[in-house]
Write a protein that holds these residues in place. Structure first.
Motif, PDB file in Angstrom:
ATOM      1  N   ASP A  18       7.334   7.826  19.158  1.00  0.00           N
ATOM      2  CA  ASP A  18       6.516   8.942  19.635  1.00  0.00           C
ATOM      3  C   ASP A  18       5.338   9.300  18.728  1.00  0.00           C
ATOM      4  O   ASP A  18       4.756  10.369  18.882  1.00  0.00           O
ATOM      5  CB  ASP A  18       7.375  10.199  19.863  1.00  0.00           C
ATOM      6  CG  ASP A  18       8.435   9.981  20.927  1.00  0.00           C
ATOM      7  OD1 ASP A  18       8.168   9.227  21.902  1.00  0.00           O
ATOM      8  OD2 ASP A  18       9.535  10.551  20.790  1.00  0.00           O
ATOM      9  N   THR A  19       4.992   8.446  17.766  1.00  0.00           N
ATOM     10  CA  THR A  19       3.859   8.751  16.879  1.00  0.00           C
ATOM     11  C   THR A  19       2.705   7.772  17.040  1.00  0.00           C
ATOM     12  O   THR A  19       1.640   7.975  16.483  1.00  0.00           O
ATOM     13  CB  THR A  19       4.291   8.722  15.403  1.00  0.00           C
ATOM     14  OG1 THR A  19       4.690   7.387  15.066  1.00  0.00           O
ATOM     15  CG2 THR A  19       5.404   9.706  15.114  1.00  0.00           C
ATOM     16  N   HIS A  20       2.933   6.708  17.771  1.00  0.00           N
ATOM     17  CA  HIS A  20       1.931   5.653  17.962  1.00  0.00           C
ATOM     18  C   HIS A  20       1.468   5.079  16.625  1.00  0.00           C
ATOM     19  O   HIS A  20       0.334   4.669  16.474  1.00  0.00           O
ATOM     20  CB  HIS A  20       0.733   6.164  18.771  1.00  0.00           C
ATOM     21  CG  HIS A  20       1.132   6.752  20.075  1.00  0.00           C
ATOM     22  ND1 HIS A  20       1.577   5.992  21.130  1.00  0.00           N
ATOM     23  CD2 HIS A  20       1.176   8.037  20.503  1.00  0.00           C
ATOM     24  CE1 HIS A  20       1.872   6.779  22.148  1.00  0.00           C
ATOM     25  NE2 HIS A  20       1.639   8.028  21.783  1.00  0.00           N
ATOM     26  N   SER A  21       2.366   5.081  15.638  1.00  0.00           N
ATOM     27  CA  SER A  21       2.045   4.522  14.336  1.00  0.00           C
ATOM     28  C   SER A  21       2.749   3.179  14.170  1.00  0.00           C
ATOM     29  O   SER A  21       3.781   2.927  14.775  1.00  0.00           O
ATOM     30  CB  SER A  21       2.475   5.481  13.217  1.00  0.00           C
ATOM     31  OG  SER A  21       3.868   5.691  13.252  1.00  0.00           O
ATOM     32  N   VAL A  22       2.136   2.329  13.378  1.00  0.00           N
ATOM     33  CA  VAL A  22       2.729   1.030  13.078  1.00  0.00           C
ATOM     34  C   VAL A  22       2.690   0.808  11.576  1.00  0.00           C
ATOM     35  O   VAL A  22       1.923   1.444  10.861  1.00  0.00           O
ATOM     36  CB  VAL A  22       1.998  -0.130  13.792  1.00  0.00           C
ATOM     37  CG1 VAL A  22       2.137  -0.009  15.289  1.00  0.00           C
ATOM     38  CG2 VAL A  22       0.543  -0.180  13.389  1.00  0.00           C
ATOM     39  N   GLY A  23       3.496  -0.089  11.110  1.00  0.00           N
ATOM     40  CA  GLY A  23       3.504  -0.397   9.687  1.00  0.00           C
ATOM     41  C   GLY A  23       4.547  -1.438   9.382  1.00  0.00           C
ATOM     42  O   GLY A  23       4.993  -2.157  10.263  1.00  0.00           O
ATOM     43  N   GLY A  24       4.927  -1.483   8.127  1.00  0.00           N
ATOM     44  CA  GLY A  24       5.933  -2.450   7.759  1.00  0.00           C
ATOM     45  C   GLY A  24       6.215  -2.468   6.283  1.00  0.00           C
ATOM     46  O   GLY A  24       5.558  -1.799   5.498  1.00  0.00           O
ATOM     47  N   PHE A  25       7.221  -3.245   5.935  1.00  0.00           N
ATOM     48  CA  PHE A  25       7.565  -3.519   4.552  1.00  0.00           C
ATOM     49  C   PHE A  25       7.166  -4.957   4.276  1.00  0.00           C
ATOM     50  O   PHE A  25       7.584  -5.862   4.993  1.00  0.00           O
ATOM     51  CB  PHE A  25       9.072  -3.357   4.305  1.00  0.00           C
ATOM     52  CG  PHE A  25       9.547  -1.947   4.460  1.00  0.00           C
ATOM     53  CD1 PHE A  25       9.262  -0.991   3.498  1.00  0.00           C
ATOM     54  CD2 PHE A  25      10.284  -1.577   5.566  1.00  0.00           C
ATOM     55  CE1 PHE A  25       9.712   0.309   3.639  1.00  0.00           C
ATOM     56  CE2 PHE A  25      10.746  -0.283   5.717  1.00  0.00           C
ATOM     57  CZ  PHE A  25      10.457   0.669   4.751  1.00  0.00           C
ATOM     58  N   TYR A  26       6.374  -5.150   3.259  1.00  0.00           N
ATOM     59  CA  TYR A  26       5.920  -6.483   2.880  1.00  0.00           C
ATOM     60  C   TYR A  26       6.528  -6.834   1.528  1.00  0.00           C
ATOM     61  O   TYR A  26       6.560  -5.992   0.635  1.00  0.00           O
ATOM     62  CB  TYR A  26       4.403  -6.523   2.719  1.00  0.00           C
ATOM     63  CG  TYR A  26       3.610  -6.162   3.933  1.00  0.00           C
ATOM     64  CD1 TYR A  26       2.883  -7.132   4.615  1.00  0.00           C
ATOM     65  CD2 TYR A  26       3.523  -4.854   4.390  1.00  0.00           C
ATOM     66  CE1 TYR A  26       2.114  -6.801   5.724  1.00  0.00           C
ATOM     67  CE2 TYR A  26       2.767  -4.516   5.504  1.00  0.00           C
ATOM     68  CZ  TYR A  26       2.071  -5.501   6.161  1.00  0.00           C
ATOM     69  OH  TYR A  26       1.312  -5.168   7.256  1.00  0.00           O
ATOM     70  N   ALA A  27       6.983  -8.056   1.352  1.00  0.00           N
ATOM     71  CA  ALA A  27       7.463  -8.531   0.059  1.00  0.00           C
ATOM     72  C   ALA A  27       6.531  -9.645  -0.410  1.00  0.00           C
ATOM     73  O   ALA A  27       6.237 -10.574   0.349  1.00  0.00           O
ATOM     74  CB  ALA A  27       8.888  -9.048   0.173  1.00  0.00           C
ATOM     75  N   PHE A  28       6.059  -9.518  -1.641  1.00  0.00           N
ATOM     76  CA  PHE A  28       5.148 -10.506  -2.226  1.00  0.00           C
ATOM     77  C   PHE A  28       5.748 -11.097  -3.489  1.00  0.00           C
ATOM     78  O   PHE A  28       6.609 -10.488  -4.126  1.00  0.00           O
ATOM     79  CB  PHE A  28       3.798  -9.854  -2.565  1.00  0.00           C
ATOM     80  CG  PHE A  28       2.940  -9.598  -1.375  1.00  0.00           C
ATOM     81  CD1 PHE A  28       2.019 -10.535  -0.940  1.00  0.00           C
ATOM     82  CD2 PHE A  28       3.056  -8.416  -0.670  1.00  0.00           C
ATOM     83  CE1 PHE A  28       1.233 -10.304   0.171  1.00  0.00           C
ATOM     84  CE2 PHE A  28       2.267  -8.167   0.449  1.00  0.00           C
ATOM     85  CZ  PHE A  28       1.354  -9.119   0.868  1.00  0.00           C
ATOM     86  N   ASP A  29       5.248 -12.244  -3.876  1.00  0.00           N
ATOM     87  CA  ASP A  29       5.744 -12.914  -5.074  1.00  0.00           C
ATOM     88  C   ASP A  29       5.184 -12.335  -6.362  1.00  0.00           C
ATOM     89  O   ASP A  29       5.669 -12.637  -7.447  1.00  0.00           O
ATOM     90  CB  ASP A  29       5.485 -14.416  -5.000  1.00  0.00           C
ATOM     91  CG  ASP A  29       4.003 -14.768  -4.948  1.00  0.00           C
ATOM     92  OD1 ASP A  29       3.132 -13.858  -4.918  1.00  0.00           O
ATOM     93  OD2 ASP A  29       3.694 -15.980  -4.931  1.00  0.00           O
ATOM     94  N   SER A  30       4.145 -11.498  -6.258  1.00  0.00           N
ATOM     95  CA  SER A  30       3.557 -10.901  -7.455  1.00  0.00           C
ATOM     96  C   SER A  30       2.804  -9.624  -7.100  1.00  0.00           C
ATOM     97  O   SER A  30       2.375  -9.441  -5.957  1.00  0.00           O
ATOM     98  CB  SER A  30       2.592 -11.884  -8.139  1.00  0.00           C
ATOM     99  OG  SER A  30       1.435 -12.068  -7.330  1.00  0.00           O
ATOM    100  N   LEU A  31       2.642  -8.774  -8.079  1.00  0.00           N
ATOM    101  CA  LEU A  31       1.856  -7.554  -7.899  1.00  0.00           C
ATOM    102  C   LEU A  31       0.408  -7.903  -7.587  1.00  0.00           C
ATOM    103  O   LEU A  31      -0.231  -7.267  -6.752  1.00  0.00           O
ATOM    104  CB  LEU A  31       1.941  -6.689  -9.157  1.00  0.00           C
ATOM    105  CG  LEU A  31       1.160  -5.383  -9.136  1.00  0.00           C
ATOM    106  CD1 LEU A  31       1.596  -4.480  -7.984  1.00  0.00           C
ATOM    107  CD2 LEU A  31       1.307  -4.663 -10.464  1.00  0.00           C
ATOM    108  N   LYS A  32      -0.101  -8.947  -8.219  1.00  0.00           N
ATOM    109  CA  LYS A  32      -1.480  -9.387  -7.993  1.00  0.00           C
ATOM    110  C   LYS A  32      -1.707  -9.714  -6.514  1.00  0.00           C
ATOM    111  O   LYS A  32      -2.688  -9.271  -5.909  1.00  0.00           O
ATOM    112  CB  LYS A  32      -1.789 -10.605  -8.864  1.00  0.00           C
ATOM    113  CG  LYS A  32      -3.170 -11.165  -8.656  1.00  0.00           C
ATOM    114  CD  LYS A  32      -3.384 -12.412  -9.495  1.00  0.00           C
ATOM    115  CE  LYS A  32      -4.710 -13.053  -9.157  1.00  0.00           C
ATOM    116  NZ  LYS A  32      -4.915 -14.319  -9.847  1.00  0.00           N
ATOM    117  N   ASN A  33      -0.807 -10.485  -5.907  1.00  0.00           N
ATOM    118  CA  ASN A  33      -0.961 -10.854  -4.497  1.00  0.00           C
ATOM    119  C   ASN A  33      -0.771  -9.652  -3.571  1.00  0.00           C
ATOM    120  O   ASN A  33      -1.447  -9.544  -2.549  1.00  0.00           O
ATOM    121  CB  ASN A  33       0.003 -11.975  -4.123  1.00  0.00           C
ATOM    122  CG  ASN A  33      -0.477 -13.316  -4.609  1.00  0.00           C
ATOM    123  OD1 ASN A  33      -1.670 -13.563  -4.717  1.00  0.00           O
ATOM    124  ND2 ASN A  33       0.448 -14.203  -4.938  1.00  0.00           N
ATOM    125  N   ALA A  34       0.135  -8.749  -3.928  1.00  0.00           N
ATOM    126  CA  ALA A  34       0.342  -7.542  -3.119  1.00  0.00           C
ATOM    127  C   ALA A  34      -0.917  -6.676  -3.112  1.00  0.00           C
ATOM    128  O   ALA A  34      -1.364  -6.215  -2.065  1.00  0.00           O
ATOM    129  CB  ALA A  34       1.530  -6.747  -3.651  1.00  0.00           C
TER     130      ALA A  34
END
Length: 77
Positions: A18-34
């Motif tokens: 009911d908020t029309h919002s999207v998102g997610g959890f992303y996992a990366f191999d490094s802080l630099k790439n994130a």
């Protein structure tokens, strides 16, 4: 397209009820790439879509042991 993001390990898609919002959890191999993804491709997409963007970075290594103890699917591999 997501398979070409440098360092991306996994992504879990989310949709706000009911908020029309999207998102997610992303996992990366490094802080630099994130950071590069958040300030680059993701930021550019939000600007191009005239959408707001919130990014929070977390260190998954800090909770890895506890997550394995809970049989978290992400850490079961």
């Amino acid at each position: 397209m997501m398979h070409s993001v440098p360092g991306l390990i996994s992504k879990t898609w989310l949709s706000g009820i009911d908020t029309h919002s999207v998102g997610g959890f992303y996992a990366f191999d490094s802080l630099k790439n994130a950071r590069a993804y958040a300030t680059g491709m993701l930021s550019d997409f939000a600007k191009g879509s005239n959408a707001s963007l919130t990014v929070k970075l977390f260190d998954g290594d800090v909770v890895a042991e506890a997550s394995r103890g809970m049989n978290s699917p992400f850490y079961s591999v």
